[in-house]
Design a protein around this motif. Structure first.
Motif, PDB file in Angstrom:
ATOM      1  N   ARG A  61       0.868  -1.192   0.000  1.00  0.00           N
ATOM      2  CA  ARG A  61       0.000   0.000   0.000  1.00  0.00           C
ATOM      3  C   ARG A  61       0.896   1.231   0.000  1.00  0.00           C
ATOM      4  N   PRO A  62       0.824   2.073  -1.018  1.00  0.00           N
ATOM      5  CA  PRO A  62       1.841   3.122  -1.186  1.00  0.00           C
ATOM      6  C   PRO A  62       1.665   4.350  -0.307  1.00  0.00           C
ATOM      7  N   ARG A  63       0.467   4.488   0.284  1.00  0.00           N
ATOM      8  CA  ARG A  63       0.180   5.703   1.068  1.00  0.00           C
ATOM      9  C   ARG A  63      -1.058   5.468   1.917  1.00  0.00           C
ATOM     10  N   SER A  64      -1.290   6.430   2.815  1.00  0.00           N
ATOM     11  CA  SER A  64      -2.528   6.400   3.599  1.00  0.00           C
ATOM     12  C   SER A  64      -3.664   6.961   2.752  1.00  0.00           C
ATOM     13  N   GLY A  65      -4.858   7.026   3.342  1.00  0.00           N
ATOM     14  CA  GLY A  65      -5.992   7.602   2.633  1.00  0.00           C
ATOM     15  C   GLY A  65      -6.821   6.547   1.932  1.00  0.00           C
ATOM     16  N   ASN A  66      -7.416   6.929   0.817  1.00  0.00           N
ATOM     17  CA  ASN A  66      -8.331   6.013   0.140  1.00  0.00           C
ATOM     18  C   ASN A  66      -7.566   4.928  -0.624  1.00  0.00           C
ATOM     19  N   PHE A  67      -8.310   4.078  -1.314  1.00  0.00           N
ATOM     20  CA  PHE A  67      -7.707   2.943  -2.011  1.00  0.00           C
ATOM     21  C   PHE A  67      -7.835   3.091  -3.528  1.00  0.00           C
ATOM     22  N   VAL A  68      -7.982   4.347  -3.964  1.00  0.00           N
ATOM     23  CA  VAL A  68      -8.057   4.653  -5.395  1.00  0.00           C
ATOM     24  C   VAL A  68      -6.679   5.147  -5.821  1.00  0.00           C
ATOM     25  N   TYR A  69      -6.011   4.378  -6.670  1.00  0.00           N
ATOM     26  CA  TYR A  69      -4.615   4.662  -7.002  1.00  0.00           C
ATOM     27  C   TYR A  69      -4.448   5.061  -8.461  1.00  0.00           C
ATOM     28  N   ASN A  70      -3.557   6.036  -8.694  1.00  0.00           N
ATOM     29  CA  ASN A  70      -3.256   6.439 -10.072  1.00  0.00           C
ATOM     30  C   ASN A  70      -2.155   5.542 -10.649  1.00  0.00           C
ATOM     31  N   ASP A  71      -1.799   5.778 -11.895  1.00  0.00           N
ATOM     32  CA  ASP A  71      -0.843   4.896 -12.580  1.00  0.00           C
ATOM     33  C   ASP A  71       0.524   4.865 -11.902  1.00  0.00           C
ATOM     34  N   ILE A  72       0.983   6.007 -11.413  1.00  0.00           N
ATOM     35  CA  ILE A  72       2.290   6.059 -10.735  1.00  0.00           C
ATOM     36  C   ILE A  72       2.236   5.244  -9.445  1.00  0.00           C
ATOM     37  N   GLU A  73       1.160   5.412  -8.682  1.00  0.00           N
ATOM     38  CA  GLU A  73       1.019   4.662  -7.423  1.00  0.00           C
ATOM     39  C   GLU A  73       0.938   3.161  -7.694  1.00  0.00           C
ATOM     40  N   LEU A  74       0.250   2.773  -8.765  1.00  0.00           N
ATOM     41  CA  LEU A  74       0.163   1.349  -9.099  1.00  0.00           C
ATOM     42  C   LEU A  74       1.524   0.808  -9.522  1.00  0.00           C
ATOM     43  N   LYS A  75       2.317   1.625 -10.195  1.00  0.00           N
ATOM     44  CA  LYS A  75       3.678   1.211 -10.569  1.00  0.00           C
ATOM     45  C   LYS A  75       4.525   1.009  -9.314  1.00  0.00           C
ATOM     46  N   ILE A  76       4.359   1.895  -8.341  1.00  0.00           N
ATOM     47  CA  ILE A  76       5.060   1.758  -7.059  1.00  0.00           C
ATOM     48  C   ILE A  76       4.650   0.451  -6.380  1.00  0.00           C
ATOM     49  N   VAL A  92       1.244 -11.506   0.114  1.00  0.00           N
ATOM     50  CA  VAL A  92       1.082 -10.056   0.032  1.00  0.00           C
ATOM     51  C   VAL A  92      -0.372  -9.688   0.323  1.00  0.00           C
ATOM     52  N   VAL A  93      -0.536  -8.457   0.787  1.00  0.00           N
ATOM     53  CA  VAL A  93      -1.848  -7.938   1.183  1.00  0.00           C
ATOM     54  C   VAL A  93      -2.056  -6.639   0.420  1.00  0.00           C
ATOM     55  N   PHE A  94      -3.167  -6.534  -0.303  1.00  0.00           N
ATOM     56  CA  PHE A  94      -3.422  -5.319  -1.071  1.00  0.00           C
ATOM     57  C   PHE A  94      -4.916  -5.123  -1.284  1.00  0.00           C
ATOM     58  N   GLY A  95      -5.264  -3.954  -1.798  1.00  0.00           N
ATOM     59  CA  GLY A  95      -6.647  -3.654  -2.150  1.00  0.00           C
ATOM     60  C   GLY A  95      -6.659  -2.426  -3.032  1.00  0.00           C
ATOM     61  N   CYS A  96      -7.536  -2.401  -4.025  1.00  0.00           N
ATOM     62  CA  CYS A  96      -7.573  -1.270  -4.950  1.00  0.00           C
ATOM     63  C   CYS A  96      -9.003  -1.083  -5.441  1.00  0.00           C
ATOM     64  N   LEU A  97      -9.461   0.165  -5.403  1.00  0.00           N
ATOM     65  CA  LEU A  97     -10.843   0.480  -5.748  1.00  0.00           C
ATOM     66  C   LEU A  97     -10.903   1.543  -6.838  1.00  0.00           C
ATOM     67  N   THR A  98     -12.056   1.626  -7.485  1.00  0.00           N
ATOM     68  CA  THR A  98     -12.326   2.717  -8.413  1.00  0.00           C
ATOM     69  C   THR A  98     -12.950   3.875  -7.632  1.00  0.00           C
ATOM     70  N   PRO A  99     -13.041   5.062  -8.243  1.00  0.00           N
ATOM     71  CA  PRO A  99     -13.701   6.189  -7.561  1.00  0.00           C
ATOM     72  C   PRO A  99     -15.155   5.885  -7.206  1.00  0.00           C
ATOM     73  N   GLU A 100     -15.754   4.892  -7.875  1.00  0.00           N
ATOM     74  CA  GLU A 100     -17.151   4.515  -7.595  1.00  0.00           C
ATOM     75  C   GLU A 100     -17.250   3.474  -6.480  1.00  0.00           C
ATOM     76  N   ASN A 101     -16.138   3.225  -5.777  1.00  0.00           N
ATOM     77  CA  ASN A 101     -16.098   2.228  -4.691  1.00  0.00           C
ATOM     78  C   ASN A 101     -16.448   0.820  -5.172  1.00  0.00           C
ATOM     79  N   GLU A 102     -15.869   0.457  -6.290  1.00  0.00           N
ATOM     80  CA  GLU A 102     -15.896  -0.922  -6.759  1.00  0.00           C
ATOM     81  C   GLU A 102     -14.455  -1.381  -6.907  1.00  0.00           C
TER      82      GLU A 102
END
Length: 211
Positions: A61-76, A92-102
Motif C-alpha cells: 500500500r503506497p500511502r494512507s488515505g483512500n484505495f483509489v490509485y493512479n498509474d504512478i502509485e500502481l507502478k510503485i 502479500v496484502v493489497f486492495g484497490c478500488l475505483t472512484p465509484e467504490n468498486e
C-alpha cells in the motif's frame, strides 16, 4: 486457531511469535491503517520468521488515505510487490478500488499477475464496497484464486461485536471457497469467543496475542 498478528515493522514480532502469533501481517504506519514496509524491514523480519516457521504477509500500500490509485502509485505497488516477493515473503496484502467504490479490476489483475506463487489477501478496502457488491466480489475472488479477504464486517468506527451477524453472512456465503478473515477490534481476550461464534479458525489484529 491461527492468530495473525498485524505488526508495525520488526519491533514486536519476536514477542508476538513467542506469545502465539501463527502468522504476521507486516506493515509500516499502522496509525493510518498500514503501508508498505521498507525492503530492509522485510528482509530482517523474514530472516527471523523463517527460523520460527511463521509465514509473513507483506502489506502493499503506497500511502494512507483512500484505495483509489493512479498509474504512478500502481507502478510503485508493482515494484514493491516484486521486491517483497524476491525477498522471500510468503504472501502479500493489497486492495484497490475505483472512484465509484468498486474493485479496480485492471489494478487487481496487475497485482495478481505479479503474485504468482504467493498467498494473497485483499484487505479492508473490501469494507468500502456495498453489501450487495461484497457477495458478488466473494464469488469473483474465489474464481481468481485469492486466498483471503480481510474484513471488519462494517465501517472501522463500528464495533466488531456489532458486525458479527454480517461477518457470519459473508463466511457462510464464502462456504470455504475463500477465507474470510475478521479483523479490527479482535484481541487476545475475545479472539477465541469470536472465532467460535463465527465458526472460523483464523483471526487478525494488532492485539490478537498478549505480551
Amino acid at each position: 486457531m491461527i492468530k495473525e498478528f498485524c505488526a508495525e515493522n520488526y519491533t514486536n514480532i519476536p514477542q508476538a511469535i513467542k506469545a502465539g502469533a501463527g502468522r504476521i501481517e507486516l506493515c509500516d504506519n499502522l496509525a493510518v491503517g498500514g503501508t508498505t514496509p521498507s525492503i530492509g524491514v522485510i528482509e530482517e523480519v523474514l530472516a527471523f520468521t523463517s527460523e520460527k516457521h511463521v509465514p509473513v504477509m507483506t502489506m502493499i500500500r503506497p500511502r494512507s488515505g483512500n484505495f483509489v490509485y493512479n498509474d504512478i502509485e500502481l507502478k510503485i505497488m508493482e515494484n514493491d510487490l516484486i521486491h517483497a516477493k524476491n525477498a522471500g515473503t510468503d504472501g502479500v496484502v493489497f486492495g484497490c478500488l475505483t472512484p465509484e467504490n468498486e474493485v479496480d479490476e485492471e489494478a487487481l489483475e496487475m497485482l495478481l499477475g505479479n503474485s504468482e506463487g504467493l498467498l494473497t489477501t485483499f484487505h479492508m478496502a473490501f469494507d468500502e464496497l456495498s453489501k450487495e457488491e461484497q457477495f458478488k466480489t466473494i464469488d469473483w475472488f474465489a474464481k481468481l484464486g485469492i486466498d483471503r479477504i480481510l474484513t471488519h464486517g462494517g465501517p472501522l468506527n463500528t464495533s466488531i461485536e456489532d458486525n458479527l451477524p454480517h461477518l457470519k453472512e459473508l463466511i457462510d456465503y464464502a462456504a470455504g471457497r475463500i477465507i474470510i478473515l475478521p479483523g479490527g477490534g479482535i484481541n487476545a481476550d475475545n479472539a477465541e469467543r469470536i472465532a467460535e461464534t463465527l465458526g472460523i479458525n483464523e483471526v487478525h489484529g494488532t492485539k490478537v496475542v498478549k505480551f
